[in-house]
Design a protein around this motif. Sequence first.
Motif, PDB file in Angstrom:
ATOM      1  N   SER A  17      11.761  11.595  13.472  1.00 36.00           N
ATOM      2  CA  SER A  17      10.454  11.927  14.182  1.00 36.00           C
ATOM      3  C   SER A  17       9.568  12.224  13.541  1.00 36.00           C
ATOM      4  CB  SER A  17      10.986  13.547  15.154  1.00 36.00           C
ATOM      5  OG  SER A  17      11.214  13.127  16.532  1.00 36.00           O
ATOM      6  N   LEU A  18       8.499  12.018  12.912  1.00 35.81           N
ATOM      7  CA  LEU A  18       7.270  12.012  11.556  1.00 35.81           C
ATOM      8  C   LEU A  18       6.275  12.261  12.900  1.00 35.81           C
ATOM      9  CD1 LEU A  18       7.626   9.159   8.518  1.00 35.81           C
ATOM     10  CD2 LEU A  18       7.925  11.585   8.822  1.00 35.81           C
ATOM     11  N   ARG A  19       4.990  12.764  11.751  1.00 31.21           N
ATOM     12  CA  ARG A  19       4.155  13.385  12.312  1.00 31.21           C
ATOM     13  C   ARG A  19       2.709  12.590  11.272  1.00 31.21           C
ATOM     14  NH1 ARG A  19       0.320  18.553  13.008  1.00 31.21           N
ATOM     15  NH2 ARG A  19      -0.681  18.225  15.138  1.00 31.21           N
ATOM     16  N   LEU A  20       2.199  12.152  11.756  1.00 34.57           N
ATOM     17  CA  LEU A  20       0.630  11.573  10.767  1.00 34.57           C
ATOM     18  C   LEU A  20      -0.151  12.540  11.057  1.00 34.57           C
ATOM     19  CD1 LEU A  20       1.657   6.833  10.715  1.00 34.57           C
ATOM     20  CD2 LEU A  20       2.536   9.176   9.700  1.00 34.57           C
ATOM     21  N   SER A  21      -1.280  12.393  10.410  1.00 30.02           N
ATOM     22  CA  SER A  21      -2.625  12.674  10.370  1.00 30.02           C
ATOM     23  C   SER A  21      -3.808  11.503   9.781  1.00 30.02           C
ATOM     24  CB  SER A  21      -2.150  14.069   9.902  1.00 30.02           C
ATOM     25  OG  SER A  21      -1.809  15.073  10.652  1.00 30.02           O
ATOM     26  N   CYS A  22      -4.968  11.375  10.516  1.00 27.97           N
ATOM     27  CA  CYS A  22      -6.440  11.212   9.547  1.00 27.97           C
ATOM     28  C   CYS A  22      -6.668  12.007   9.990  1.00 27.97           C
ATOM     29  CB  CYS A  22      -6.115   9.600  10.357  1.00 27.97           C
ATOM     30  SG  CYS A  22      -7.101   8.731  10.022  1.00 27.97           S
ATOM     31  N   VAL A  23      -7.605  12.224   8.764  1.00 29.24           N
ATOM     32  CA  VAL A  23      -9.168  12.646   9.295  1.00 29.24           C
ATOM     33  C   VAL A  23     -10.167  12.234   8.538  1.00 29.24           C
ATOM     34  CG1 VAL A  23     -10.205  14.817   7.700  1.00 29.24           C
ATOM     35  CG2 VAL A  23      -7.520  14.939   8.359  1.00 29.24           C
ATOM     36  N   ASP A  89      10.219   0.063  13.304  1.00 26.77           N
ATOM     37  CA  ASP A  89       9.100   0.727  13.586  1.00 26.77           C
ATOM     38  C   ASP A  89       8.438   0.971  11.748  1.00 26.77           C
ATOM     39  OD1 ASP A  89      10.866   3.461  15.565  1.00 26.77           O
ATOM     40  OD2 ASP A  89       8.912   2.156  16.325  1.00 26.77           O
ATOM     41  N   THR A  90       9.237   0.789  10.908  1.00 28.21           N
ATOM     42  CA  THR A  90       9.057   0.461   9.985  1.00 28.21           C
ATOM     43  C   THR A  90       8.394  -0.269   9.282  1.00 28.21           C
ATOM     44  OG1 THR A  90      11.275   0.849   8.995  1.00 28.21           O
ATOM     45  CG2 THR A  90       9.861  -0.157   7.055  1.00 28.21           C
ATOM     46  N   ALA A  91       6.823   0.164   9.182  1.00 27.40           N
ATOM     47  CA  ALA A  91       6.017  -0.278   8.757  1.00 27.40           C
ATOM     48  C   ALA A  91       4.851   0.406   7.834  1.00 27.40           C
ATOM     49  CB  ALA A  91       4.748  -1.034   9.885  1.00 27.40           C
ATOM     50  N   VAL A  92       3.388  -0.192   7.349  1.00 28.15           N
ATOM     51  CA  VAL A  92       2.617   0.517   6.737  1.00 28.15           C
ATOM     52  C   VAL A  92       1.829   1.308   8.070  1.00 28.15           C
ATOM     53  CG1 VAL A  92       0.066   1.026   5.331  1.00 28.15           C
ATOM     54  CG2 VAL A  92       2.223  -0.334   4.590  1.00 28.15           C
ATOM     55  N   TYR A  93       1.152   2.017   8.258  1.00 23.21           N
ATOM     56  CA  TYR A  93       0.338   2.550   9.660  1.00 23.21           C
ATOM     57  C   TYR A  93      -0.820   3.046   9.051  1.00 23.21           C
ATOM     58  CZ  TYR A  93       4.869   3.234  12.894  1.00 23.21           C
ATOM     59  OH  TYR A  93       6.088   2.506  13.442  1.00 23.21           O
ATOM     60  N   SER A  94      -1.718   2.377   9.880  1.00 22.59           N
ATOM     61  CA  SER A  94      -3.708   2.549   9.226  1.00 22.59           C
ATOM     62  C   SER A  94      -4.380   3.499  10.069  1.00 22.59           C
ATOM     63  CB  SER A  94      -4.119   0.925   9.013  1.00 22.59           C
ATOM     64  OG  SER A  94      -3.448   0.973   8.158  1.00 22.59           O
ATOM     65  N   CYS A  95      -5.262   4.233  10.361  1.00 27.90           N
ATOM     66  CA  CYS A  95      -5.622   4.763  11.583  1.00 27.90           C
ATOM     67  C   CYS A  95      -7.322   3.941  11.262  1.00 27.90           C
ATOM     68  CB  CYS A  95      -6.273   6.229  11.400  1.00 27.90           C
ATOM     69  SG  CYS A  95      -6.711   6.584   9.746  1.00 27.90           S
ATOM     70  N   TYR A  96      -8.034   3.862  12.174  1.00 26.90           N
ATOM     71  CA  TYR A  96      -9.188   3.630  12.649  1.00 26.90           C
ATOM     72  C   TYR A  96      -9.754   4.291  13.724  1.00 26.90           C
ATOM     73  CZ  TYR A  96     -12.327   1.649  16.395  1.00 26.90           C
ATOM     74  OH  TYR A  96     -13.361   1.014  16.626  1.00 26.90           O
ATOM     75  N   TRP A 111     -11.875   1.896   8.636  1.00 24.67           N
ATOM     76  CA  TRP A 111     -10.033   2.099   8.362  1.00 24.67           C
ATOM     77  C   TRP A 111      -9.638   2.803   7.606  1.00 24.67           C
ATOM     78  CZ3 TRP A 111      -6.807  -0.818  12.097  1.00 24.67           C
ATOM     79  CH2 TRP A 111      -7.890  -1.924  12.693  1.00 24.67           C
ATOM     80  N   GLY A 112      -8.864   3.400   7.594  1.00 25.53           N
ATOM     81  CA  GLY A 112      -7.794   4.244   6.757  1.00 25.53           C
ATOM     82  C   GLY A 112      -7.114   3.144   5.949  1.00 25.53           C
ATOM     83  N   GLN A 113      -6.599   4.223   4.413  1.00 22.42           N
ATOM     84  CA  GLN A 113      -5.927   2.753   3.636  1.00 22.42           C
ATOM     85  C   GLN A 113      -4.583   2.686   4.062  1.00 22.42           C
ATOM     86  OE1 GLN A 113      -6.855   4.419  -0.230  1.00 22.42           O
ATOM     87  NE2 GLN A 113      -8.068   3.424  -0.826  1.00 22.42           N
ATOM     88  N   GLY A 114      -4.291   3.611   4.870  1.00 19.54           N
ATOM     89  CA  GLY A 114      -2.516   3.069   5.400  1.00 19.54           C
ATOM     90  C   GLY A 114      -1.436   3.807   4.317  1.00 19.54           C
ATOM     91  N   THR A 115      -0.544   4.675   5.287  1.00 14.55           N
ATOM     92  CA  THR A 115       0.714   5.502   4.800  1.00 14.55           C
ATOM     93  C   THR A 115       1.961   4.726   4.904  1.00 14.55           C
ATOM     94  OG1 THR A 115       1.723   7.839   4.860  1.00 14.55           O
ATOM     95  CG2 THR A 115       0.511   7.112   6.758  1.00 14.55           C
ATOM     96  N   GLN A 116       2.863   4.436   4.783  1.00 16.84           N
ATOM     97  CA  GLN A 116       4.606   4.067   4.901  1.00 16.84           C
ATOM     98  C   GLN A 116       5.197   4.763   5.992  1.00 16.84           C
ATOM     99  OE1 GLN A 116       4.931   0.645   3.200  1.00 16.84           O
ATOM    100  NE2 GLN A 116       6.892   0.613   4.947  1.00 16.84           N
ATOM    101  N   VAL A 117       5.479   4.197   6.519  1.00 17.99           N
ATOM    102  CA  VAL A 117       6.725   4.989   7.239  1.00 17.99           C
ATOM    103  C   VAL A 117       7.878   3.696   7.016  1.00 17.99           C
ATOM    104  CG1 VAL A 117       7.705   5.485   9.546  1.00 17.99           C
ATOM    105  CG2 VAL A 117       4.611   5.564   8.780  1.00 17.99           C
ATOM    106  N   THR A 118       9.297   4.877   7.028  1.00 19.31           N
ATOM    107  CA  THR A 118      10.513   3.408   6.646  1.00 19.31           C
ATOM    108  C   THR A 118      11.414   4.454   7.357  1.00 19.31           C
ATOM    109  OG1 THR A 118       9.559   2.777   4.073  1.00 19.31           O
ATOM    110  CG2 THR A 118      11.983   2.891   4.764  1.00 19.31           C
ATOM    111  N   VAL A 119      12.342   3.732   8.006  1.00 18.28           N
ATOM    112  CA  VAL A 119      13.230   4.259   8.908  1.00 18.28           C
ATOM    113  C   VAL A 119      14.372   4.035   8.690  1.00 18.28           C
ATOM    114  CG1 VAL A 119      13.771   4.612  11.952  1.00 18.28           C
ATOM    115  CG2 VAL A 119      11.365   4.503  10.920  1.00 18.28           C
ATOM    116  N   SER A 120      14.786   4.211   7.842  1.00 16.08           N
ATOM    117  CA  SER A 120      16.595   3.657   6.841  1.00 16.08           C
ATOM    118  C   SER A 120      17.435   5.457   7.317  1.00 16.08           C
ATOM    119  CB  SER A 120      16.229   3.340   5.500  1.00 16.08           C
ATOM    120  OG  SER A 120      17.368   2.685   5.266  1.00 16.08           O
ATOM    121  N   SER A 121      19.180   4.664   7.673  1.00 12.40           N
ATOM    122  CA  SER A 121      19.610   5.695   6.667  1.00 12.40           C
ATOM    123  C   SER A 121      20.494   5.445   5.549  1.00 12.40           C
ATOM    124  CB  SER A 121      20.692   4.733   8.176  1.00 12.40           C
ATOM    125  OG  SER A 121      21.429   4.259   7.942  1.00 12.40           O
TER     126      SER A 121
END
Length: 121
Positions: A17-23, A89-96, A111-121
């Motif tokens: 799990s991960l929790r993203l935030s955007c202010v 789900d691996t991608a750059v996540y951007s808020c709007y 738009w925000g600049q984005g944050t990388q989420v990588t799902v890998s073992s």
Amino acid sequence: QVRLVESGGGLVQPGGSLRLSCVASGSVFSISAVAWYRQAPGEERELVARTTLGDMTTYGDSVEGRFTISWDKAKNTVYLEMNNLEREDTAVYSCYAGLFTSPLKPLIDYWGQGTQVTVSS
């Protein structure tokens, strides 16, 4: 001037799990809608989740039931709780945010600049 700044991305194992935030900061008068989008390498940007001032919430088909968007209107902060993450789900996540900087100006998309989420073992 308005800024959207994301945080919370990183590397996580499948099933995690991960929790993203955007202010949103700056000249924010009111926000009409907020959303999270993502873009994987070689893929088009896709909607992950969106919610409006009237509490109408939409999720992308691939994340329905696993991701939850929430919006703290007092803090101008939107969150994306991501559970049971998959490699896909691996991608750059951007808020709007669709917002007004004053009552006399039209709605503007930010738009925000984005944050990388990588799902890998």
